[in-house]
Design a protein around this motif. Structure first.
Motif, PDB file in Angstrom:
ATOM      1  N   VAL A 161      -0.789   3.869 -10.461  1.00 55.21           N
ATOM      2  CA  VAL A 161      -1.723   5.002 -10.424  1.00 55.21           C
ATOM      3  C   VAL A 161      -2.755   4.804  -9.319  1.00 55.21           C
ATOM      4  O   VAL A 161      -3.062   5.737  -8.560  1.00 55.21           O
ATOM      5  CB  VAL A 161      -2.415   5.184 -11.790  1.00 55.21           C
ATOM      6  CG1 VAL A 161      -3.593   6.149 -11.677  1.00 55.21           C
ATOM      7  CG2 VAL A 161      -1.424   5.693 -12.828  1.00 55.21           C
ATOM      8  N   ALA A 162      -3.299   3.592  -9.197  1.00 55.95           N
ATOM      9  CA  ALA A 162      -4.297   3.319  -8.163  1.00 55.95           C
ATOM     10  C   ALA A 162      -3.710   3.493  -6.765  1.00 55.95           C
ATOM     11  O   ALA A 162      -4.345   4.060  -5.872  1.00 55.95           O
ATOM     12  CB  ALA A 162      -4.850   1.911  -8.335  1.00 55.95           C
ATOM     13  N   LEU A 163      -2.483   3.024  -6.570  1.00 54.18           N
ATOM     14  CA  LEU A 163      -1.836   3.176  -5.267  1.00 54.18           C
ATOM     15  C   LEU A 163      -1.533   4.641  -4.983  1.00 54.18           C
ATOM     16  O   LEU A 163      -1.740   5.129  -3.849  1.00 54.18           O
ATOM     17  CB  LEU A 163      -0.552   2.351  -5.228  1.00 54.18           C
ATOM     18  CG  LEU A 163      -0.740   0.830  -5.249  1.00 54.18           C
ATOM     19  CD1 LEU A 163       0.593   0.135  -5.519  1.00 54.18           C
ATOM     20  CD2 LEU A 163      -1.334   0.334  -3.938  1.00 54.18           C
ATOM     21  N   ARG A 164      -1.049   5.364  -5.992  1.00 55.35           N
ATOM     22  CA  ARG A 164      -0.759   6.788  -5.806  1.00 55.35           C
ATOM     23  C   ARG A 164      -2.028   7.559  -5.461  1.00 55.35           C
ATOM     24  O   ARG A 164      -2.015   8.468  -4.611  1.00 55.35           O
ATOM     25  CB  ARG A 164      -0.133   7.373  -7.069  1.00 55.35           C
ATOM     26  CG  ARG A 164       1.314   6.987  -7.275  1.00 55.35           C
ATOM     27  CD  ARG A 164       1.870   7.629  -8.540  1.00 55.35           C
ATOM     28  NE  ARG A 164       3.270   7.367  -8.688  1.00 55.35           N
ATOM     29  CZ  ARG A 164       4.231   8.029  -8.066  1.00 55.35           C
ATOM     30  NH1 ARG A 164       3.915   9.015  -7.240  1.00 55.35           N
ATOM     31  NH2 ARG A 164       5.497   7.723  -8.247  1.00 55.35           N
TER      32      ARG A 164
ATOM     33  N   ILE B 239       0.840  -1.206   0.000  1.00 52.49           N
ATOM     34  CA  ILE B 239       0.000   0.000   0.000  1.00 52.49           C
ATOM     35  C   ILE B 239       0.875   1.255   0.000  1.00 52.49           C
ATOM     36  O   ILE B 239       0.796   2.114   0.884  1.00 52.49           O
ATOM     37  CB  ILE B 239      -1.009   0.030   1.172  1.00 52.49           C
ATOM     38  CG1 ILE B 239      -1.670  -1.339   1.368  1.00 52.49           C
ATOM     39  CG2 ILE B 239      -2.091   1.080   0.904  1.00 52.49           C
ATOM     40  CD1 ILE B 239      -2.711  -1.384   2.477  1.00 52.49           C
ATOM     41  N   ALA B 240       1.736   1.340  -0.984  1.00 54.51           N
ATOM     42  CA  ALA B 240       2.582   2.508  -1.198  1.00 54.51           C
ATOM     43  C   ALA B 240       2.921   2.546  -2.679  1.00 54.51           C
ATOM     44  O   ALA B 240       2.900   1.509  -3.357  1.00 54.51           O
ATOM     45  CB  ALA B 240       3.851   2.426  -0.357  1.00 54.51           C
TER      46      ALA B 240
ATOM     47  N   ARG C  30       2.795   8.029  11.296  1.00 56.48           N
ATOM     48  CA  ARG C  30       1.796   8.312  10.268  1.00 56.48           C
ATOM     49  C   ARG C  30       0.993   7.059   9.927  1.00 56.48           C
ATOM     50  O   ARG C  30       1.560   5.975   9.771  1.00 56.48           O
ATOM     51  CB  ARG C  30       2.477   8.826   8.990  1.00 56.48           C
ATOM     52  CG  ARG C  30       3.143  10.172   9.139  1.00 56.48           C
ATOM     53  CD  ARG C  30       3.919  10.571   7.898  1.00 56.48           C
ATOM     54  NE  ARG C  30       5.095   9.745   7.684  1.00 56.48           N
ATOM     55  CZ  ARG C  30       5.228   8.839   6.726  1.00 56.48           C
ATOM     56  NH1 ARG C  30       4.241   8.628   5.867  1.00 56.48           N
ATOM     57  NH2 ARG C  30       6.341   8.143   6.610  1.00 56.48           N
ATOM     58  N   TYR C  31      -0.306   7.232   9.808  1.00 58.50           N
ATOM     59  CA  TYR C  31      -1.167   6.144   9.336  1.00 58.50           C
ATOM     60  C   TYR C  31      -1.358   6.293   7.836  1.00 58.50           C
ATOM     61  O   TYR C  31      -1.321   7.404   7.288  1.00 58.50           O
ATOM     62  CB  TYR C  31      -2.496   6.141  10.087  1.00 58.50           C
ATOM     63  CG  TYR C  31      -2.291   5.792  11.545  1.00 58.50           C
ATOM     64  CD1 TYR C  31      -2.137   4.464  11.935  1.00 58.50           C
ATOM     65  CD2 TYR C  31      -2.181   6.784  12.512  1.00 58.50           C
ATOM     66  CE1 TYR C  31      -1.902   4.138  13.269  1.00 58.50           C
ATOM     67  CE2 TYR C  31      -1.958   6.463  13.841  1.00 58.50           C
ATOM     68  CZ  TYR C  31      -1.813   5.135  14.211  1.00 58.50           C
ATOM     69  OH  TYR C  31      -1.569   4.817  15.520  1.00 58.50           O
ATOM     70  N   GLY C  32      -1.547   5.151   7.180  1.00 58.68           N
ATOM     71  CA  GLY C  32      -1.540   5.142   5.731  1.00 58.68           C
ATOM     72  C   GLY C  32      -2.917   5.002   5.106  1.00 58.68           C
ATOM     73  O   GLY C  32      -3.955   5.096   5.776  1.00 58.68           O
ATOM     74  N   ALA C  33      -2.902   4.758   3.815  1.00 54.76           N
ATOM     75  CA  ALA C  33      -4.145   4.584   3.064  1.00 54.76           C
ATOM     76  C   ALA C  33      -4.900   3.364   3.568  1.00 54.76           C
ATOM     77  O   ALA C  33      -4.347   2.486   4.234  1.00 54.76           O
ATOM     78  CB  ALA C  33      -3.836   4.444   1.575  1.00 54.76           C
ATOM     79  N   SER C  34      -6.169   3.323   3.230  1.00 54.43           N
ATOM     80  CA  SER C  34      -7.042   2.244   3.677  1.00 54.43           C
ATOM     81  C   SER C  34      -7.468   1.403   2.471  1.00 54.43           C
ATOM     82  O   SER C  34      -6.888   1.494   1.385  1.00 54.43           O
ATOM     83  CB  SER C  34      -8.265   2.831   4.391  1.00 54.43           C
ATOM     84  OG  SER C  34      -9.130   1.816   4.856  1.00 54.43           O
TER      85      SER C  34
END
Length: 475
Positions: A322-325, A192-193, A282-286
């Motif tokens: 692109v989706a991850l970004r 997830i990065a 820092r918490y990241g994307a879900s």
């Protein structure tokens, strides 16, 4: 005068359970408290859709679980854990019906990538084939180097680092055609990065090596079986386990020589009174996750996808990036990269006869409150025409629902911390002992610590080493 325990553990996810087991098997008295009514955290199984359909609300497929040095040292089979292997660990289909595959066989995997990249893939994995035990013992225990346990196989680990410390996008330059690039991008997408993130190639390579060594299995009966086996072993060792008991302050717990938290750093700081100790974490994307009850198997165009336990839907590396970004940058992707699992292909206990369970998730921003169902199912229909016709029921969970199910998932972050930048390597912060805190008797063992996310128990295992070294010093 109350009895003083050796160790109190807060949180019965796989890491908390592993830490408790590791300490109990070394003779320490251990008591564990879990807020939910049953153990498991991210490794649970529930009937989310219809009666008889058993779904894993979070983790379902466990390539690093079956190969975990921590789990493999425990008699978990005696406590009900059985691993089941799909015919293919992973398929990555393309719109024309072809697919790249991650198979148990290196040769089959390489062949699926085409003649331009078969050799490059073989050369990438060749130094590590047959050496999982050596590599995993060092790579998954890096966080415990502070206690004198330095790498046992430093040359092997260094060779792994030459590839693993690269961004996945840079390592992908060794491949010439799209199939290999897409397969490796999909593996890196579990982090997830963005694919340019430092060290994102490392987890991708670990996933590939795990497939060639053990496959990507599922536990019979669901991920709950892993947690129940750990809990059963803990009880057999004399540990005590309490469920349905939420802990809000440290002084609510019994007196103990050490406290170990399988929680987010934010929750630990609040409960233990550590103030702003993790203010820079820092918490990241879900993710937006859908669990399906289906009337039949997913009608993938790709024959390989119909045999695989896990299917990645990208399709190409550029689309995946692109989706991850988008998700990391605060936007819901229009065409999400999907990680999907179909455990009922090999586990008949998951659904009534002739029916199937299936789950899929796409990445979304932390805390996002929208609905990605249409975008997910549009992607699925591209690669499995007629999928919607099989849906008997669906259960959806976006970031708010994920955070409600599991407080460790702050803003729906299932990795318990962003992997963007250097935080994949430096978790939860730069520290000589990543499991210790400002309180000398308080330790952190969740996925916010090395080696990070995944149902492998190694964060708990490594934290337990820190705890028992401290307890030995104070005896």
């Amino acid at each position: 005068m109350p009895t003083i325990r050796d160790v109190v553990v807060v949180g019965a996810g796989p890491n908390g359970l592993t830490a408790a087991v590791e300490l109990a098997r070394r003779g320490f008295s251990v008591e564990l408290f879990e807020a939910a009514e049953k153990v498991g955290g991210g490794a649970r199984t529930d009937e989310l859709t219809l009666p008889g359909f058993r779904h894993d609300p979070c983790s379902a497929v466990h390539p690093t679980g079956v190969g975990s040095p921590a789990f493999r040292s425990m008699p978990l089979a005696e406590h009900g854990l059985t691993w089941l292997d799909p015919e293919l660990p992973l398929a990555h289909p393309f719109p024309d019906g072809t697919a790249a595959v991650l198979a148990r066989s290196v040769g089959e995997t390489a062949s699926s990538l085409g003649p331009r990249d078969a050799g490059a893939y073989r050369r990438l994995v060749a130094p590590f084939i047959g050496r999982w035990d050596e590599l995993a013992a060092d790579f998954l225990a890096l966080g415990s180097a502070f206690d004198g346990r330095f790498p046992q196989h430093p040359l092997l680990l260094a060779r792994f680092g030459l590839s693993g410390l690269l961004p996945a996008a840079l390592l992908n330059l060794r491949f010439r055609a799209e199939k290999a690039k897409a397969l490796f991008a999909g593996l890196a997408g579990h982090v997830i990065a963005p694919l340019e993130n430092p060290a994102s190639a490392g987890p991708a390579l670990v996933f590939a090596l795990a497939a060639h060594t053990f496959g990507w299995p599922v536990p019979r009966g669901g991920s709950q079986a892993i947690s129940d086996a750990l809990a059963g072993y803990l009880r057999a060792l004399g540990g005590t386990l309490h469920t349905g008991t939420e802990v809000r302050r440290l002084d609510e717990l019994p007196p103990a020589r050490a406290y170990v938290f399988d929680t987010s750093p934010t929750a630990l700081a609040r409960i233990a009174g550590l103030g702003s100790a993790y203010e820079h974490f820092r918490y990241g994307a879900s993710v937006f996750k859908l669990d399906y009850a289906l009337s039949g198997p997913v009608p993938w165009r790709s024959e390989e996808a119909r045999r695989a336990g896990t299917v990645h839907v990208g399709p190409v590396a550029r689309d995946i990036d692109v989706a991850l970004r988008d998700a990391v940058g605060g936007r819901a992707p229009e065409r999400p990269f999907l990680i999907t699992a179909q455990p009922s292909l090999v586990d008949p206990t998951r659904a009534p006869e002739g029916r199937h369970t299936f789950w899929a998730y796409g990445h979304v921003p932390n805390g996002w409150e929208g609905d990605l169902t249409e975008a997910v199912e549009r992607q699925l229909e591209r690669f499995a025409p007629g999928f919607r016709d099989l849906v008997l029921a669906r259960a959806t969970a976006g970031p708010p629902q994920l955070a409600e199910r599991n407080p460790n998932y702050v803003g729906g972050d299932i990795a318990c911390g962003s992997a963007a930048g250097l935080q994949l390597l430096l978790r939860p912060k730069l520290s000589r002992v990543p499991y210790s805190t400002a309180h000398p008797a308080v330790f952190l063992c969740s996925s916010a610590t090395p080696p990070g996310p995944g149902v492998h128990g190694m964060s708990g295992h490594n934290a337990a080493r820190a705890v028992w070294r401290r307890l030995r010093r104070t005896e």
